[in-house]
Design a protein around this motif. Sequence first.
Motif, PDB file in Angstrom:
ATOM      1  N   THR A  79       0.839  -1.201   0.000  1.00  0.00           N
ATOM      2  CA  THR A  79       0.000   0.000   0.000  1.00  0.00           C
ATOM      3  C   THR A  79       0.875   1.254   0.000  1.00  0.00           C
ATOM      4  OG1 THR A  79      -0.169  -0.086   2.422  1.00  0.00           O
ATOM      5  CG2 THR A  79      -1.914  -1.160   1.150  1.00  0.00           C
ATOM      6  N   PRO A  80       1.569   1.515  -1.106  1.00  0.00           N
ATOM      7  CA  PRO A  80       2.475   2.667  -1.157  1.00  0.00           C
ATOM      8  C   PRO A  80       1.748   3.985  -0.968  1.00  0.00           C
ATOM      9  CG  PRO A  80       2.064   1.795  -3.360  1.00  0.00           C
ATOM     10  CD  PRO A  80       1.477   0.815  -2.394  1.00  0.00           C
ATOM     11  N   GLY A  81       2.294   4.817  -0.111  1.00  0.00           N
ATOM     12  CA  GLY A  81       1.735   6.147   0.102  1.00  0.00           C
ATOM     13  C   GLY A  81       0.664   6.224   1.164  1.00  0.00           C
ATOM     14  N   ALA A  82       0.089   5.079   1.562  1.00  0.00           N
ATOM     15  CA  ALA A  82      -1.008   5.129   2.524  1.00  0.00           C
ATOM     16  C   ALA A  82      -0.556   5.614   3.895  1.00  0.00           C
ATOM     17  CB  ALA A  82      -1.665   3.747   2.641  1.00  0.00           C
ATOM     18  N   ASN A  83       0.724   5.350   4.234  1.00  0.00           N
ATOM     19  CA  ASN A  83       1.236   5.782   5.535  1.00  0.00           C
ATOM     20  C   ASN A  83       2.213   6.951   5.408  1.00  0.00           C
ATOM     21  OD1 ASN A  83       3.533   4.616   4.494  1.00  0.00           O
ATOM     22  ND2 ASN A  83       3.629   2.942   5.967  1.00  0.00           N
ATOM     23  N   ALA A  84       2.265   7.563   4.214  1.00  0.00           N
ATOM     24  CA  ALA A  84       3.298   8.565   3.937  1.00  0.00           C
ATOM     25  C   ALA A  84       3.208   9.771   4.860  1.00  0.00           C
ATOM     26  CB  ALA A  84       3.220   9.013   2.476  1.00  0.00           C
ATOM     27  N   ASN A  85       2.004  10.237   5.131  1.00  0.00           N
ATOM     28  CA  ASN A  85       1.891  11.428   5.977  1.00  0.00           C
ATOM     29  C   ASN A  85       2.333  11.144   7.403  1.00  0.00           C
ATOM     30  OD1 ASN A  85       0.850  14.317   6.142  1.00  0.00           O
ATOM     31  ND2 ASN A  85      -0.217  13.340   7.846  1.00  0.00           N
ATOM     32  N   ALA A  86       1.985   9.961   7.908  1.00  0.00           N
ATOM     33  CA  ALA A  86       2.390   9.607   9.271  1.00  0.00           C
ATOM     34  C   ALA A  86       3.911   9.583   9.394  1.00  0.00           C
ATOM     35  CB  ALA A  86       1.815   8.245   9.654  1.00  0.00           C
TER      36      ALA A  86
END
Length: 387
Positions: A79-86
Motif C-alpha cells: 500500500t504505497p503512500g497510505a502511511n506517507a503522511n504519518a
Amino acid sequence: MYHVKLYNKISQIGLDGLAAEKYVYGEELENYDAILVRSAKLHDVQFPEGLKCIARAGAGVNNIPVDRCSSEGIVVFNTPGANANAVKELVICALLLASRKVVQGANWVSSLKGTPDIGPAAEKGKATYAGPEIAGKRLGIIGLGAIGVKVANAAVGLDMEVWGYDPYLSVDGALALSRSVKHVTDIKDIFASCDYITIHVPLTPDTKHTISAETIAQMKDGVRIINLARGELADEQAVAAALESGKIAAYVSDFASDCILAQQNAITLPHLGASTPESEDNCAKMAVYEITEYLEKGTIRNSINFPNLKVPYEGGYRICMIHKNAQGIIGSVTNVLAQSGANIENMGNRSKGDYAYTIMDVSVAPTESVLSTIKNIDGIISVRTIQ
C-alpha cells in the motif's frame, strides 16, 4: 464466497470494505483465497492451494516470501503512500530531536525529581542540551517516493535547503516535488554536502548498508542522520563508531539495536513511523480495495511481483492467467479458445521481469476441459475464471 485470512489485527474501517454477501474473514481460516497482513512473518507459512493474493497493509514486504509467491502465482500487493503522511510527520519530529536534544533534556529533568528548587536547578543545566535550529540547514533526502517527496516539501516549508536523490524518481513524484528542492544525480553529493540526511528507500541487496563506514567517511563532520525506513539500511556498527567519535552528531532510528542504544547521541524509537490510527485506516482500506479488485475483476494494482493491469469488466466470462514472460504462450491460449468456439471479446496483457499477466474476456463460459488444457500449456502458472 471469498475467504480472507487475517494474520494481524486489521483496521475495521478497512474490513468494512469486504461486503458480507461476498466475503468471510477471520484469523482462524484454514482454506482461504486471500491474506491481509501487517508485520506477521509468512516465510514459514504453508499456503493453501487456493490462495490467490496477499495484501500487506504497509509498504515493506520483507515479511512475505515474494519469490515463492511469484512461482506459485500468488499476487503480492502493498500500500504505497497510505502511511506517507504519518512517516513524514515523524521525520520532521526526528529532525528536531536530532538538533535540540529534547529527549536528553527531558530525561535529565525527570532525574531531578525531589530536588529542592527544581525549577532553577533544571534551568541551570539547560546549556548542556542546547542545539542548532534546522532553518537554513541543508537536508539530504535519499529516496523521493511518496514519503520522501512529502518530507522534502515539508522541510522546504521549514526554511531548510533541501537536496534529493532518487535515480528512479517517477513522473508523479517529480510533479509533486517543490521547485525549491534540488534534485541531485549522484548520492555522493548528499553525503558530502548535507547537514542532515534522511533515508526513504526499500531494503534490497543494493540498498542494504547505504549508510556504512565508507559513506559516513564521505559525510560532513557533525552530520545528523535519520533512518525511519529500515534498520538494515544503515550498518549499525559503523554508525555506533561514528557516534562515538563525533563524526555523526546525532542519529535517530525507528529500529532498536544494542550498540546504537549504548550511544549518548542516539535516539531510538519503537518503530513508530506508521503508528497512527489514520495511517492504519488508510493502509487497511487500500489493501482491502486491492484484494477485492483482484478477486472480483482480475485487476492488479500496486503489486510487488506481477505487472499492474486493468481491463474494464462489464460482466461475462473472464479468464485470468499468470504465466512466464515467454514467447508463444498467448498464441497457444488463443488457439485453445478458438478450437473451443470461444471468441475473445476483450483482452489485456502486461509483463514484469520473468512474469506476465493476461486477462481475456470470452463469449462463452470455458469448460473444465478447456481450462485444464490451458493450465497444461508450458509456462502457465495459474488460471482462474471470473463470472
